[in-house]
Write a protein that holds these residues in place. Structure first.
Motif, PDB file in Angstrom:
ATOM      1  N   PRO A  21       0.827  -1.207   0.000  1.00 12.62           N
ATOM      2  CA  PRO A  21       0.000   0.000   0.000  1.00 12.62           C
ATOM      3  C   PRO A  21       0.861   1.256   0.000  1.00 12.62           C
ATOM      4  CG  PRO A  21       0.091  -0.932   2.196  1.00 12.62           C
ATOM      5  CD  PRO A  21       0.786  -1.916   1.287  1.00 12.62           C
ATOM      6  N   ALA A  22       0.321   2.318  -0.583  1.00 14.19           N
ATOM      7  CA  ALA A  22       1.046   3.590  -0.593  1.00 14.19           C
ATOM      8  C   ALA A  22       1.290   4.110   0.813  1.00 14.19           C
ATOM      9  CB  ALA A  22       0.276   4.624  -1.417  1.00 14.19           C
ATOM     10  N   ALA A  23       0.449   3.700   1.764  1.00 12.18           N
ATOM     11  CA  ALA A  23       0.636   4.106   3.162  1.00 12.18           C
ATOM     12  C   ALA A  23       1.809   3.387   3.811  1.00 12.18           C
ATOM     13  CB  ALA A  23      -0.636   3.838   3.968  1.00 12.18           C
ATOM     14  N   TRP A  56       2.656 -10.031  10.724  1.00 12.78           N
ATOM     15  CA  TRP A  56       1.526  -9.295  10.163  1.00 12.78           C
ATOM     16  C   TRP A  56       1.249  -9.820   8.755  1.00 12.78           C
ATOM     17  CZ3 TRP A  56       3.229  -7.296   5.658  1.00 12.78           C
ATOM     18  CH2 TRP A  56       4.563  -6.882   5.556  1.00 12.78           C
ATOM     19  N   VAL A  57       0.021  -9.659   8.303  1.00 17.39           N
ATOM     20  CA  VAL A  57      -0.356  -9.995   6.929  1.00 17.39           C
ATOM     21  C   VAL A  57      -1.200  -8.856   6.387  1.00 17.39           C
ATOM     22  CG1 VAL A  57      -1.505 -11.626   5.390  1.00 17.39           C
ATOM     23  CG2 VAL A  57      -0.319 -12.475   7.433  1.00 17.39           C
ATOM     24  N   PHE A  58      -0.852  -8.415   5.190  1.00 14.60           N
ATOM     25  CA  PHE A  58      -1.577  -7.332   4.521  1.00 14.60           C
ATOM     26  C   PHE A  58      -2.481  -7.900   3.434  1.00 14.60           C
ATOM     27  CE2 PHE A  58      -1.100  -4.749   0.493  1.00 14.60           C
ATOM     28  CZ  PHE A  58      -2.147  -3.881   0.758  1.00 14.60           C
ATOM     29  N   HIS A  59      -3.733  -7.436   3.418  1.00 19.30           N
ATOM     30  CA  HIS A  59      -4.608  -7.702   2.269  1.00 19.30           C
ATOM     31  C   HIS A  59      -5.521  -6.501   2.057  1.00 19.30           C
ATOM     32  CE1 HIS A  59      -7.903  -8.675   5.094  1.00 19.30           C
ATOM     33  NE2 HIS A  59      -8.723  -8.741   4.042  1.00 19.30           N
ATOM     34  N   GLU A  60      -6.225  -6.504   0.954  1.00 20.07           N
ATOM     35  CA  GLU A  60      -7.115  -5.407   0.594  1.00 20.07           C
ATOM     36  C   GLU A  60      -8.557  -5.883   0.536  1.00 20.07           C
ATOM     37  OE1 GLU A  60      -4.151  -2.888  -2.395  1.00 20.07           O
ATOM     38  OE2 GLU A  60      -5.472  -4.435  -3.221  1.00 20.07           O
ATOM     39  N   ILE A  61      -9.462  -4.976   0.839  1.00 20.45           N
ATOM     40  CA  ILE A  61     -10.892  -5.209   0.621  1.00 20.45           C
ATOM     41  C   ILE A  61     -11.366  -4.195  -0.403  1.00 20.45           C
ATOM     42  CG2 ILE A  61     -13.194  -5.194   1.638  1.00 20.45           C
ATOM     43  CD1 ILE A  61     -11.939  -5.969   4.294  1.00 20.45           C
ATOM     44  N   ARG A  62     -12.008  -4.687  -1.436  1.00 21.07           N
ATOM     45  CA  ARG A  62     -12.618  -3.811  -2.441  1.00 21.07           C
ATOM     46  C   ARG A  62     -13.721  -4.577  -3.125  1.00 21.07           C
ATOM     47  NH1 ARG A  62      -7.059  -3.273  -5.824  1.00 21.07           N
ATOM     48  NH2 ARG A  62      -6.925  -5.378  -6.680  1.00 21.07           N
ATOM     49  N   PHE A 225       2.693   1.332  11.998  1.00 20.38           N
ATOM     50  CA  PHE A 225       1.802   1.111  10.869  1.00 20.38           C
ATOM     51  C   PHE A 225       1.623   2.395  10.063  1.00 20.38           C
ATOM     52  CE2 PHE A 225       0.759  -2.369  13.687  1.00 20.38           C
ATOM     53  CZ  PHE A 225       0.618  -3.437  12.792  1.00 20.38           C
ATOM     54  N   PHE A 226       1.422   2.212   8.760  1.00 22.18           N
ATOM     55  CA  PHE A 226       1.167   3.314   7.829  1.00 22.18           C
ATOM     56  C   PHE A 226       2.249   4.393   7.910  1.00 22.18           C
ATOM     57  CE2 PHE A 226      -3.045   1.834   9.551  1.00 22.18           C
ATOM     58  CZ  PHE A 226      -3.298   0.921   8.527  1.00 22.18           C
TER      59      PHE A 226
END
Length: 257
Positions: A21-23, A56-62, A225-226
């Motif tokens: 993510p850009a963040a 940690w694990v990153f995923h997206e919701i869309r 984070f971010f």
């Protein structure tokens, strides 16, 4: 207040593979162990070999692209030098708990990506009471709340450890003391953050019981984070305990992960 800087945080159009993510991905600020970043089609795992699971694990919701029907078998992630075998969970009394939910990955990236969510680099040990109830309810609230959005929602999930180490049988998989989920989303041009902290022995199934702040998650995990978001904005949003809707789509809650 509107944050024009953040327009690019939510304008991801590629459906072929997830990108950081850009963040920004979490940065170590006090965590004791090194992290290996493992990229799959629908998620990115920050894996801690010292704990035998993802930190940690990153995923997206869309908006969903595919009909998500559970498809996959738990298997070792052979990208790791010392991969964890799924069999270490056998007869342990613990579930193989997805950090990034299989449903969300399948709905956004398809069945092949969903099968990757069953890699052990996306799995932490969770008691059945947590995995099948409150953790599932939080995942379902996230999906039903954010999947209809026109922007992308950023989600990080993972375990929390204290100084008292206990392990899954004779394996190198450390038993977490809690689990976190932090969420970055945009609504009406404004940026928002939501955090959940769920104790490993949680008994209440009310998601509002576990709402916290990003600051608290950072304190107990040692991650920042971010980090790409301007510091002044981080300080404001990460200290805020966001109010959430109790509405959970019944169909979403009943879905299998």
């Amino acid at each position: 207040m509107r944050y024009s800087f953040f327009a690019t945080l939510f304008l991801s159009t590629c459906l072929f593979a997830i990108e950081p993510p850009a963040a920004g991905l979490p940065r170590l600020s006090g965590f004791c162990c090194s992290i290996s970043t493992l990229s799959s089609v629908g998620l990115i795992s920050g894996y801690s070999s010292a704990h035998g699971q993802p930190a940690w694990v990153f995923h997206e919701i869309r908006s969903p692209v595919f009909k998500s029907k559970r498809s996959g078998n738990f298997r070792s992630d052979n990208r790791l030098k010392f991969p964890i075998l799924p069999s270490v969970f056998n007869h342990s009394g613990f579930d193989r708990g997805h950090m990034a939910p299989a449903h969300d990955i399948g709905a956004v990236y398809g069945s092949a990506a969903q099968r990757e969510s069953f890699l052990m680099s996306n799995i932490s040990p969770q008691g059945p009471t947590v995995n099948r109830n409150i953790w599932r309810n939080i995942e379902s609230w996230c999906w039903s709340t954010f999947s209809a959005s026109t922007t992308t929602t950023v989600v990080f999930s993972g375990p929390v450890f204290d100084s008292n180490k206990t392990y899954l049988g004779r394996s190198s998989v450390e038993l977490p003391d809690a689990f976190f989920k932090v969420i970055l989303y945009q609504s009406k041009g404004n940026l928002h953050m939501v955090a959940f902290i769920v104790p490993a022995d949680a008994s209440s199934n009310q998601i509002t019981s576990y709402v916290s702040t990003i600051d608290k998650v950072e304190e107990i995990t040692g991650f920042d984070f971010f980090p790409s978001i301007p510091l002044a904005t981080q300080n404001t949003l990460e200290a805020k305990r966001e109010s959430i809707s109790l509405f959970v789509n019944k169909k979403a809650v009943s879905r299998r992960r």
